[in-house]
Design a protein around this motif. Structure first.
Motif, PDB file in Angstrom:
ATOM      1  N   ILE A 110     -63.767 -27.118  24.896  1.00 24.70           N
ATOM      2  CA  ILE A 110     -64.929 -26.482  25.518  1.00 24.70           C
ATOM      3  C   ILE A 110     -64.780 -24.960  25.528  1.00 24.70           C
ATOM      4  O   ILE A 110     -65.737 -24.214  25.304  1.00 24.70           O
ATOM      5  CB  ILE A 110     -65.121 -27.029  26.943  1.00 24.70           C
ATOM      6  CG1 ILE A 110     -65.501 -28.514  26.887  1.00 24.70           C
ATOM      7  CG2 ILE A 110     -66.171 -26.237  27.701  1.00 24.70           C
ATOM      8  CD1 ILE A 110     -65.570 -29.189  28.232  1.00 24.70           C
ATOM      9  N   PHE A 111     -63.539 -24.481  25.759  1.00 22.33           N
ATOM     10  CA  PHE A 111     -63.290 -23.039  25.803  1.00 22.33           C
ATOM     11  C   PHE A 111     -63.187 -22.418  24.418  1.00 22.33           C
ATOM     12  O   PHE A 111     -63.076 -21.201  24.289  1.00 22.33           O
ATOM     13  CB  PHE A 111     -62.006 -22.753  26.570  1.00 22.33           C
ATOM     14  CG  PHE A 111     -62.106 -22.960  28.053  1.00 22.33           C
ATOM     15  CD1 PHE A 111     -63.332 -23.201  28.664  1.00 22.33           C
ATOM     16  CD2 PHE A 111     -60.980 -22.925  28.858  1.00 22.33           C
ATOM     17  CE1 PHE A 111     -63.425 -23.400  30.032  1.00 22.33           C
ATOM     18  CE2 PHE A 111     -61.065 -23.115  30.220  1.00 22.33           C
ATOM     19  CZ  PHE A 111     -62.288 -23.354  30.808  1.00 22.33           C
ATOM     20  N   GLY A 112     -63.193 -23.248  23.380  1.00 18.79           N
ATOM     21  CA  GLY A 112     -63.101 -22.721  22.025  1.00 18.79           C
ATOM     22  C   GLY A 112     -61.696 -22.511  21.517  1.00 18.79           C
ATOM     23  O   GLY A 112     -61.494 -21.933  20.440  1.00 18.79           O
ATOM     24  N   SER A 113     -60.675 -22.990  22.267  1.00 14.23           N
ATOM     25  CA  SER A 113     -59.291 -22.872  21.797  1.00 14.23           C
ATOM     26  C   SER A 113     -59.002 -23.829  20.653  1.00 14.23           C
ATOM     27  O   SER A 113     -58.032 -23.632  19.914  1.00 14.23           O
ATOM     28  CB  SER A 113     -58.316 -23.155  22.950  1.00 14.23           C
ATOM     29  OG  SER A 113     -58.534 -22.285  24.025  1.00 14.23           O
ATOM     30  N   ALA A 114     -59.819 -24.867  20.532  1.00  9.82           N
ATOM     31  CA  ALA A 114     -59.622 -25.850  19.469  1.00  9.82           C
ATOM     32  C   ALA A 114     -60.985 -26.324  18.995  1.00  9.82           C
ATOM     33  O   ALA A 114     -61.848 -26.658  19.804  1.00  9.82           O
ATOM     34  CB  ALA A 114     -58.803 -27.035  19.982  1.00  9.82           C
ATOM     35  N   ALA A 115     -61.156 -26.347  17.683  1.00  9.30           N
ATOM     36  CA  ALA A 115     -62.425 -26.818  17.125  1.00  9.30           C
ATOM     37  C   ALA A 115     -62.549 -28.323  17.263  1.00  9.30           C
ATOM     38  O   ALA A 115     -63.604 -28.847  17.615  1.00  9.30           O
ATOM     39  CB  ALA A 115     -62.530 -26.405  15.658  1.00  9.30           C
ATOM     40  N   ASN A 116     -61.466 -29.038  16.985  1.00  7.65           N
ATOM     41  CA  ASN A 116     -61.433 -30.497  17.121  1.00  7.65           C
ATOM     42  C   ASN A 116     -60.460 -30.881  18.224  1.00  7.65           C
ATOM     43  O   ASN A 116     -59.697 -30.057  18.734  1.00  7.65           O
ATOM     44  CB  ASN A 116     -61.025 -31.149  15.802  1.00  7.65           C
ATOM     45  CG  ASN A 116     -62.143 -31.164  14.783  1.00  7.65           C
ATOM     46  OD1 ASN A 116     -63.188 -30.540  14.992  1.00  7.65           O
ATOM     47  ND2 ASN A 116     -61.947 -31.859  13.690  1.00  7.65           N
TER      48      ASN A 116
END
Length: 492
Positions: A278-284
């Motif tokens: 959700i925070f964008g630290s991981a795409a998947n």
């Protein structure tokens, strides 16, 4: 020449009732409209079955008396108990209502024959329920009452149990600043406060066990692996009155450290982070793999990225497989056999929330992969309770108990069994062996072998079920010199 001493080995076998066990196969990527790969559907019970608006956590219990299997289903309005012995025809036995009000969060764990239940409902405390009451429920479904209730804390986010000891740990409560509130349940119906660890902030979830891993400094110690918002905290709780922080483990770009589980050799600890997608630290979907061979110095090892964008929630490990509940992505099974080479592979999946695969908090909350039958339980906060079967995977037996002199009894196959089951026996040296089968009353019902077994020549022990009623059976194997005893639950 004195022969190598043989141990007495006991193996629990389950003779299953001859039930249909029909299931909907995963065919063409779907089972009754649910996307799947390698996982079949036995049955689903929607939330309205239980009169609930939301589902949450789930756990399981296998009755040691007759091998019956049960699901303990967390709901907004309480805890439902479902008999899943016949997975194609689960029986909703009844509901233990919330101790106070409804809540989105409820958690349940077991030690022996008792369930321990907490909730974020105000003033809820901990309910204690005697699971043996499920053996004979008249006119289900019914409403149950708790056998005991502990009020040392009010609300709690999660409950953790060390099923090798007599302690449970309430986490995410205010009585111990959100840390580990330790309760002695050696007398399950009279829980007693035993300690508190609040020295490392809020604990969202944990795995607590009696340590049997590679770090010999902590052999036999009670250890909690705590997910503490942005890191892993390793805590020695052997003395519940004086817990000690062993170490902290960190990983890159944390969102919210949510929950985790040891690999069975205790060399790695897999964690999920609920907010990194959700925070964008991981795409998947990102699973964190920690190297915890040295508990004093845990290290980040690598990330495993799943095939979808979904947020991850709870995960558990059985044998070489990790069972990941990834919210909208449902249940994902990952093979850990090449973990030493930083390589994990998804091998099966079942999407209990087919509407989308976006990040966020809709969909599957948790799963339970530890039933002796190998059947899988999953609870989806939106679509309900599922009984599943990973038919293409050879799920492992519970840990076997090899004899102290190189003697071993292979896991029975199949188990539970309807028509018959076979065990394989090997010995370190040629010697006389006697293998007998007893029912739970102690009555001998069969002799599988009585004579010499040659070293290097596996002996198949075949137990036919034609004359056996459904129930548990004990296989006792004795040799020329009885020197030790051991018990193992051997299941497929």
């Amino acid at each position: 020449m004195r022969l190598t001493p043989l141990a007495l080995l006991l193996a629990l076998l389950t003779a299953a009732p001859a039930v249909g066990q029909s299931l909907t196969a995963c065919d063409g990527g779907f089972a009754e409209g649910y996307p799947c790969s390698g996982i079949d559907l036995f049955e689903r019970l929607p939330l309205f079955t239980f009169g609930a608006s939301d589902g949450n956590d789930i756990w399981g219990w296998a009755d040691p008396q007759d091998g019956s299997e049960y699901a303990l289903v967390g709901l907004s309005n309480g805890t439902a108990f479902v008999d899943v012995t016949d997975p194609s025809d689960p029986v909703y036995l009844g509901l233990l209502p919330s101790a106070t009000s409804s809540s989105t969060w409820r958690d349940v764990k077991t030690i022996g024959n008792y369930a321990y239940i907490v909730s974020e409902a105000s003033g809820h405390g901990m309910q204690v329920f005697d699971l043996t009451r499920l053996r004979d429920v008249q006119s289900p479904p019914t409403f149950f009452t708790a056998d005991a209730r502990f009020g040392g804390f009010g609300s709690a986010h999660n409950i953790v149990a060390n099923d090798e000891s007599h302690y449970v740990y309430a986490v995410g409560q205010n009585a111990c600043a959100g840390g580990l509130y330790i309760v002695d349940v050696s007398d399950p119906l009279s829980p007693q406060p035993a300690g508190c660890y609040d020295g490392d902030g809020y604990t969202h979830d944990a795995q607590c066990l009696t340590y049997d891993g590679p770090d010999t400094d902590y052999a036999g110690r009670d250890i909690c692996m705590a997910s503490n918002e942005d890191h892993l905290a390793i805590i020695d709780v052997t003395d519940p009155g004086a817990p000690v922080l062993i170490s902290r483990g960190f990983y890159p770009s944390p969102g919210y450290t949510h929950q985790g589980w040891f690999t069975e050799d205790r060399r790695h600890f897999l964690m999920n982070d609920e907010l990194d997608e959700i925070f964008g630290s991981a795409a998947n979907t990102r699973t964190i793999v920690m190297d915890v061979e040295d508990l004093d110095d845990p290290e980040f090892d690598f990330f495993y990225f799943g095939p979808l964008q979904t947020s991850d929630h709870n995960l558990y490990i059985r044998g070489q497989f990790a069972f990941l509940s990834n919210y909208t992505g449902g249940l994902r099974i990952v093979d850990l056999s090449d973990i030493d080479n930083d390589n994990l592979v998804e091998v099966a999946s079942f999407d209990t929330f087919p509407s989308n695969n976006a990040d966020g908090f809709d969909g599957q909350w948790s799963n339970y992969p530890f039933l002796p039958s190998g059947n899988l339980l999953a609870n989806d906060g939106d679509t309900g309770f599922f009984v599943l079967k990973a038919s293409e995977l050879a799920l492992p037996a519970e840990p076997e108990a090899p004899g102290p002199q190189g003697y071993a009894l292979g896991a029975p196959s199949p188990n539970p069994f309807t028509y018959g089951t076979t065990l394989q026996l090997t010995v370190a040296e040629t010697q006389s062996v006697r293998a007998e089968v007893f029912d739970v009353s102690g009555r001998r019902v069969a002799v599988l072998h009585d004579g010499l077994v040659a070293v290097g020549s596996p002996l198949a022990l075949r137990l036919d079920a034609d004359a056996l009623p459904a129930g548990l059976y004990l296989v006792r194997v004795t040799g020329e010199d009885f020197t030790a005893s051991r018990r193992a639950s051997l299941v497929r």
